[in-house]
Design a protein around this motif. Structure first.
Motif, mmCIF file in Angstrom:
data_model
loop_
_atom_site.group_PDB
_atom_site.id
_atom_site.type_symbol
_atom_site.label_atom_id
_atom_site.label_comp_id
_atom_site.label_asym_id
_atom_site.label_seq_id
_atom_site.Cartn_x
_atom_site.Cartn_y
_atom_site.Cartn_z
ATOM 1 N N UNK A 99 21.243 -42.670 19.679
ATOM 2 C CA UNK A 99 20.030 -42.284 19.127
ATOM 3 C C UNK A 99 19.908 -43.464 17.822
ATOM 4 N N UNK A 100 21.158 -43.197 17.153
ATOM 5 C CA UNK A 100 21.111 -44.211 16.078
ATOM 6 C C UNK A 100 22.531 -44.569 15.625
ATOM 7 N N UNK A 101 22.758 -45.777 14.847
ATOM 8 C CA UNK A 101 24.363 -45.985 14.524
ATOM 9 C C UNK A 101 24.055 -46.303 12.935
ATOM 10 N N UNK A 102 25.018 -46.294 12.302
ATOM 11 C CA UNK A 102 25.500 -46.623 10.716
ATOM 12 C C UNK A 102 26.687 -47.344 10.704
ATOM 13 N N UNK A 103 26.796 -48.374 9.935
ATOM 14 C CA UNK A 103 27.951 -49.163 9.710
ATOM 15 C C UNK A 103 28.222 -49.190 8.245
ATOM 16 N N UNK A 104 29.426 -48.783 7.897
ATOM 17 C CA UNK A 104 29.994 -48.800 6.627
ATOM 18 C C UNK A 104 30.907 -49.839 6.447
ATOM 19 N N UNK A 105 30.860 -50.942 5.671
ATOM 20 C CA UNK A 105 31.804 -51.874 5.460
ATOM 21 C C UNK A 105 32.341 -51.987 3.863
ATOM 22 N N UNK A 106 33.702 -51.580 4.113
ATOM 23 C CA UNK A 106 34.178 -51.599 2.558
ATOM 24 C C UNK A 106 35.227 -52.855 2.583
ATOM 25 N N UNK A 107 34.808 -54.307 2.059
ATOM 26 C CA UNK A 107 35.960 -55.374 2.136
ATOM 27 C C UNK A 107 37.268 -55.069 1.502
ATOM 28 N N UNK A 108 38.324 -55.595 2.203
ATOM 29 C CA UNK A 108 39.463 -55.215 1.629
ATOM 30 C C UNK A 108 40.115 -53.997 1.795
ATOM 31 N N UNK A 109 39.231 -52.969 2.262
ATOM 32 C CA UNK A 109 39.528 -51.441 2.334
ATOM 33 C C UNK A 109 39.531 -50.996 3.951
ATOM 34 N N UNK A 110 38.419 -50.757 4.486
ATOM 35 C CA UNK A 110 38.130 -50.142 5.731
ATOM 36 C C UNK A 110 36.964 -50.433 6.185
ATOM 37 N N UNK A 111 36.634 -50.112 7.517
ATOM 38 C CA UNK A 111 35.341 -49.945 7.951
ATOM 39 C C UNK A 111 34.960 -48.890 8.790
ATOM 40 N N UNK A 112 33.981 -48.255 8.764
ATOM 41 C CA UNK A 112 33.512 -46.933 9.630
ATOM 42 C C UNK A 112 32.234 -47.258 10.292
ATOM 43 N N UNK A 113 32.291 -46.885 11.630
ATOM 44 C CA UNK A 113 30.814 -46.983 12.312
ATOM 45 C C UNK A 113 30.693 -45.541 12.906
ATOM 46 N N UNK A 114 29.594 -45.334 12.632
ATOM 47 C CA UNK A 114 29.059 -43.899 13.004
ATOM 48 C C UNK A 114 27.980 -44.172 14.302
ATOM 49 N N UNK A 115 28.509 -43.420 15.192
ATOM 50 C CA UNK A 115 27.470 -43.329 16.469
ATOM 51 C C UNK A 115 26.969 -42.018 16.710
ATOM 52 N N UNK A 116 25.540 -42.049 16.805
ATOM 53 C CA UNK A 116 25.026 -40.437 16.903
ATOM 54 C C UNK A 116 24.149 -40.529 18.086
ATOM 55 N N UNK A 117 24.774 -39.748 19.125
ATOM 56 C CA UNK A 117 23.918 -39.912 20.485
ATOM 57 C C UNK A 117 22.626 -39.056 20.762
ATOM 58 N N UNK A 118 22.109 -39.500 21.464
ATOM 59 C CA UNK A 118 20.674 -38.376 21.385
ATOM 60 C C UNK A 118 21.252 -37.191 22.049
ATOM 61 N N UNK A 119 20.431 -36.016 21.581
ATOM 62 C CA UNK A 119 20.838 -34.733 21.903
ATOM 63 C C UNK A 119 20.284 -34.643 23.397
ATOM 64 N N UNK A 120 20.977 -33.931 24.229
ATOM 65 C CA UNK A 120 20.618 -33.423 25.557
ATOM 66 C C UNK A 120 19.257 -32.562 25.529
ATOM 67 N N UNK A 121 18.495 -32.792 26.293
ATOM 68 C CA UNK A 121 17.247 -31.826 26.354
ATOM 69 C C UNK A 121 17.795 -30.455 27.314
ATOM 70 N N UNK A 122 17.385 -29.450 26.579
ATOM 71 C CA UNK A 122 17.658 -28.200 27.326
ATOM 72 C C UNK A 122 16.728 -27.936 28.504
#
Length: 869
Positions: A837-860
């Protein structure tokens, strides 16, 4: 002031130049050389006295560096610091020193929120003028702040009760008045019969009592001054979704709740009675009614009805500025009013409820039928109102304008003159400031400006006939709604501040203060910044980039179970698992509450300073819990902090001992290299994690715990040969002292000076550290390029994959590349059951990095229940 500093001050009147020169003179200070003694309070106090000039005169005004604005909320000068002050300024000073070590020109100002009711009441109780009481308190608190080693930019110091400051508060008021945003209106208000002043709704408790006097508040109809903050409500609401705001968290929801959903429009109508023209605002969620409405209803409790003394059966006529037509007003309670409002515009042709109201009140309505494009008519009405400058701004029905009138002496005078011929006349800009008159009549009780005839009586600026000054003063929230701009340009004599001087220094990078100010003060400050932006004074609307909300400092209180009476802790003893009053044996209940003298649970910072020293006090208030968490204050936390300082002292002592002695070879080169590698890994890991929490999360307690862990590594059975000859040990120890310096600047200055006593420093030849500078002038340590940092992937909020990437590569990692890497990992692919569905990338130079992945919700898939035969 030392004689040398006094002499210098005569030749160097420029405070910035003097500050830098003093720092240069004190930079060469050497260690006290007390390393053979065990560190104790006496030694700590000697250290603080020895290094105080260096700590308090750290240069910060190198304008070639990038500016970083750290702003703690300025204090009310009560005369003595409390632990809440110690906490907030320990946080701000630590963050400011951290940024300076990172090469930033850090702005860290301080001033005094000096007007207001508490100061005036305290002065009356002591039979002294409010300005005398306030100035005495400012001097006392300034001394205490300096005793704590806080490195404020004192050359930027301001006080809101100084005419050179409130001149510009009055200037801003006149600008608001020019734009139609400051106005006078008769309203029903909260009146404190003891303090003899109007109170805002939030200054009245749930029982209807005053926040200060405790008196039952009365309702009165009074003519008051307001600022039309509602005109900016929609902008202020929408601004809370700006990506420029960092770490606002639940404060966004608090602000949005206060402003409310801006789902309606307000327009100012006029009403003429007995040759008087009165204005009032009409709000509706259906703006087309401003064009097609055929009558208004108004509650008999509306302030206008009270003022005109209209009978409920009477009808009035008002002028609708959108259509330029007159509309009847019917006074009734039998109508549907928007929440928080007591006037409503009705359109009986298109609204069933309005038609029912008309029928029930026997209001004649037209039977004409026609169709309209509601959306088009809504926009048309809004455009007409905006073009005619009579409203049209979106706002919630519950939000009120800012009532700023206060009927007390100790506040900023409102720069308005009342003339029988000219009406309400603003004081000319060139006549500002309208200064508070000096008076001794406060000795006989509450002072108000209307009792000082020689000040009240004046000439009208327009016609020069006899007139009277406005005798209300401004709410102190007005003074504190813009002070953060004045800090950046405190010497400006032409304007409150210049656009050039704030352009590259705003918004405030980190704003620190109590959560209790996160609604009103923050709302008013944001409004004022938006107003300045509308004038073209500022480049951006939002004044504060990141918030660090400080939790309260709590003390343990004791109260009798039967009566609820609070008792001092020294009158309580613990018997088994219960607490009892010593003299009576009565059962005592314990709980953690906000510190208060009346609850005997306060802590005097003076005791801590004299008993443990300022660095230990600062370390104690910052350790264990992050800033936003309430701090339960107890001496039980002291041993851990004291022991850590002792271990650091011992580490320097042993380092000097082993470096000064010929240590026999006791381990193989292979074992030596293993220790080197272990220390290298620990140093880099703790630099990365400490930096992350100092710089990004502001969880200083977590950063401090990382430094405690690094201390443990350096003291965990490290052979003397490693201490004597290891480059990594030397570098880790120096980095540890640098990273702790923002928290305990005096103690670390002595540790650093002791470090310099060691011969043959290995890092000398590699230009890693500039040993000619004090610890407070070093560069914040960075991880080595080859050290592997954490790259974490979260799928739908859950940790799914953590990779290790070299620091040099992590700093260059793009969002696209990060996604590509993680999509090749099995643990991530298995979790992705649907498209992304969407992604978000957090980069903290010299510390760490975090990638968030949000899948599409399944249709009921809808299931059909076929039932049972």
């Amino acid at each position: 002031m030392p004689a040398i500093q006094m002499a210098l001050s005569r030749n160097y009147p420029n405070p910035k130049l003097l500050r830098n020169l003093m720092c240069y003179l004190h930079r060469s200070k050497s260690s006290l050389r007390l390393w053979e003694e065990d560190v104790n309070t006496e030694i700590k106090l000697k250290i603080e006295k020895h290094w105080s000039n260096v700590v308090l005169n750290q240069p910060s005004n190198n304008f070639k560096k990038k500016t970083h604005y750290i702003l703690p909320m300025f204090p009310y000068p009560s005369g003595n610091l409390h632990m809440g002050h110690v906490r907030v300024y320990s946080i701000s000073d630590t963050l400011a020193r951290f940024q300076q070590l990172n090469g930033k020109n850090c702005i860290h100002p301080i001033g005094w929120d000096a007007f207001g009711l508490p100061a005036e009441n305290a002065a009356i109780e002591r039979n002294i003028p409010p300005h005398t009481w306030t100035e005495t308190n400012i001097n006392s608190m300034k001394t205490q702040l300096q005793q704590l080693g806080f490195n404020f930019n004192w050359e930027r110091e301001i006080s809101t009760c100084d005419p050179s400051y409130y001149k510009w508060t009055q200037f801003i008021f006149l600008k608001l008045f020019e734009k139609g945003l400051a106005y006078q209106s008769k309203e029903q208000v909260n009146w404190d019969p003891v303090d003899k002043t109007v109170l805002a709704d939030e200054q009245v408790d749930d029982l209807g009592c005053s926040w200060r006097s405790g008196a039952k508040v009365e309702k009165k109809y009074l003519t008051q001054w307001f600022i039309k903050t509602t005109k900016f409500a929609k902008d202020l609401f929408d601004g809370l979704d700006s990506e420029e705001l960092e770490n606002w968290k639940d404060i966004i929801n608090l602000q949005k709740h206060w402003i409310g959903e801006c789902d309606g429009v307000s327009v100012t109508f006029k009403l003429s009675v007995n040759n008087q023209v009165k204005t009032f605002d009409v709000w509706t969620s259906e703006p087309y009614k401003f064009i097609h409405g055929n009558f208004l209803t108004m509650s008999p409790r509306h302030p206008l009805i009270h003022e005109l003394k209209c009978h409920m059966s009477n009808s009035l006529t008002c002028h609708n500025p959108v259509t330029n037509r007159d509309l009847p007003i019917y006074i009734t309670d039998d109508a549907i009013y928007p929440i928080g409002k007591d006037v409503s515009i009705a359109c009986s042709i298109f609204d069933t409820d309005d038609n029912n109201t008309a029928v029930s009140l026997n209001i004649p309505v037209s039977n004409e039928q026609y169709e309209i494009n509601v959306d088009g008519e809504n926009q048309k009405a809004i455009n007409i109102a905006i073009n005619k400058n009579v409203g049209g701004h979106f706002v919630s029905s519950k939000l009120k304008d800012w009532l700023i009138s206060r009927q007390r002496y100790w506040g900023t005078p409102i720069p308005i003159v009342h003339c029988e011929k000219c009406g309400v006349v603003p004081v000319p800009y060139e006549e500002l400031p309208v200064q508070l008159p000096k008076s001794d009549s406060h000795k006989s009780g509450i002072q108000t400006l209307d009792k000082i005839d020689e000040w009240v009586n004046c000439k009208c600026p327009k016609c020069q006939s006899n007139a009277r000054r406005e005798t209300d003063t401004m709410d102190t929230f007005v003074d504190s709604s813009w002070y953060y701009y004045r800090f950046l340009d405190p010497a400006n004599q032409e304007m409150p501040f210049s656009v050039e001087n704030v352009r590259n220094q705003m918004p405030v990078d980190i704003y620190i203060g109590g959560k209790e100010h996160a609604v009103l003060h923050l709302y008013y400050a944001r409004f004022m910044s938006y107003f300045f932006n509308s004038l073209g004074w500022t480049p951006k609307k939002e004044p504060f980039k990141k918030l660090v909300v400080q939790g309260m400092v709590m003390g343990q209180s004791y109260k009798l179970k039967t009566s609820g009476k609070y008792v001092p802790p020294e009158q309580v003893e613990k018997v088994g698992n219960e607490y009892k009053e010593i003299s009576t044996g009565e059962l005592v209940l314990t709980q953690w509450e906000k510190m208060s003298k009346s609850k005997y649970n306060g802590e005097n910072p003076e005791r801590l300073l004299s008993t443990y020293g300022c660095d230990t006090t600062r370390l104690l208030i910052l350790a264990d819990v992050p800033p936003a968490t309430p701090r339960r204050w107890s001496d039980a936390t002291l041993p851990g902090v004291l022991n850590w300082q002792h271990r650091l002292w011992m580490t320097i002592r042993e380092f000097l001992k082993h470096r000064n002695n010929n240590v026999a070879h006791s381990i193989t080169s292979e074992e030596f290299n293993k220790y080197e590698r272990k220390i290298w890994e620990s140093r880099n890991y703790f630099i990365a994690t400490t930096t992350y929490h100092y710089k990004y999360t502001q969880k200083l307690s977590v950063g401090i715990s990382r430094l405690q862990s690094l201390t443990s590594v350096l003291r965990n059975k490290i052979p003397p040969e490693v201490v004597a000859k290891s480059k990594e040990f030397e570098r880790a120890l120096s980095d540890l002292i640098i990273m702790l310096a923002p928290v305990t600047p005096h103690f670390c200055s002595e540790l650093w000076a002791g470090f310099l006593l060691a011969p043959n420093r290995i890092c000398d030849s590699q230009n890693i550290i500039d040993w000619s500078k004090t610890v407070l002038e070093q560069k914040w340590p960075k991880v080595d390029d080859d050290f592997e940092l954490s790259f974490l992937c979260k799928v739908d909020g859950a940790d799914r994959c953590e990779l290790k990437i070299k620091a040099r590569d992590l700093s260059n990692l793009s969002h696209e590349k990060a996604l590509q890497i993680m999509l090749n990992e099995d643990s991530v692919k298995k979790r992705l059951k649907t498209d992304i569905h969407r992604t978000k990338f957090e980069l903290y130079p010299d510390c760490r990095a975090i990638l968030h992945i949000f899948p599409k919700k399944k249709q009921k898939v809808a299931q059909v229940d076929e039932g049972v035969a």
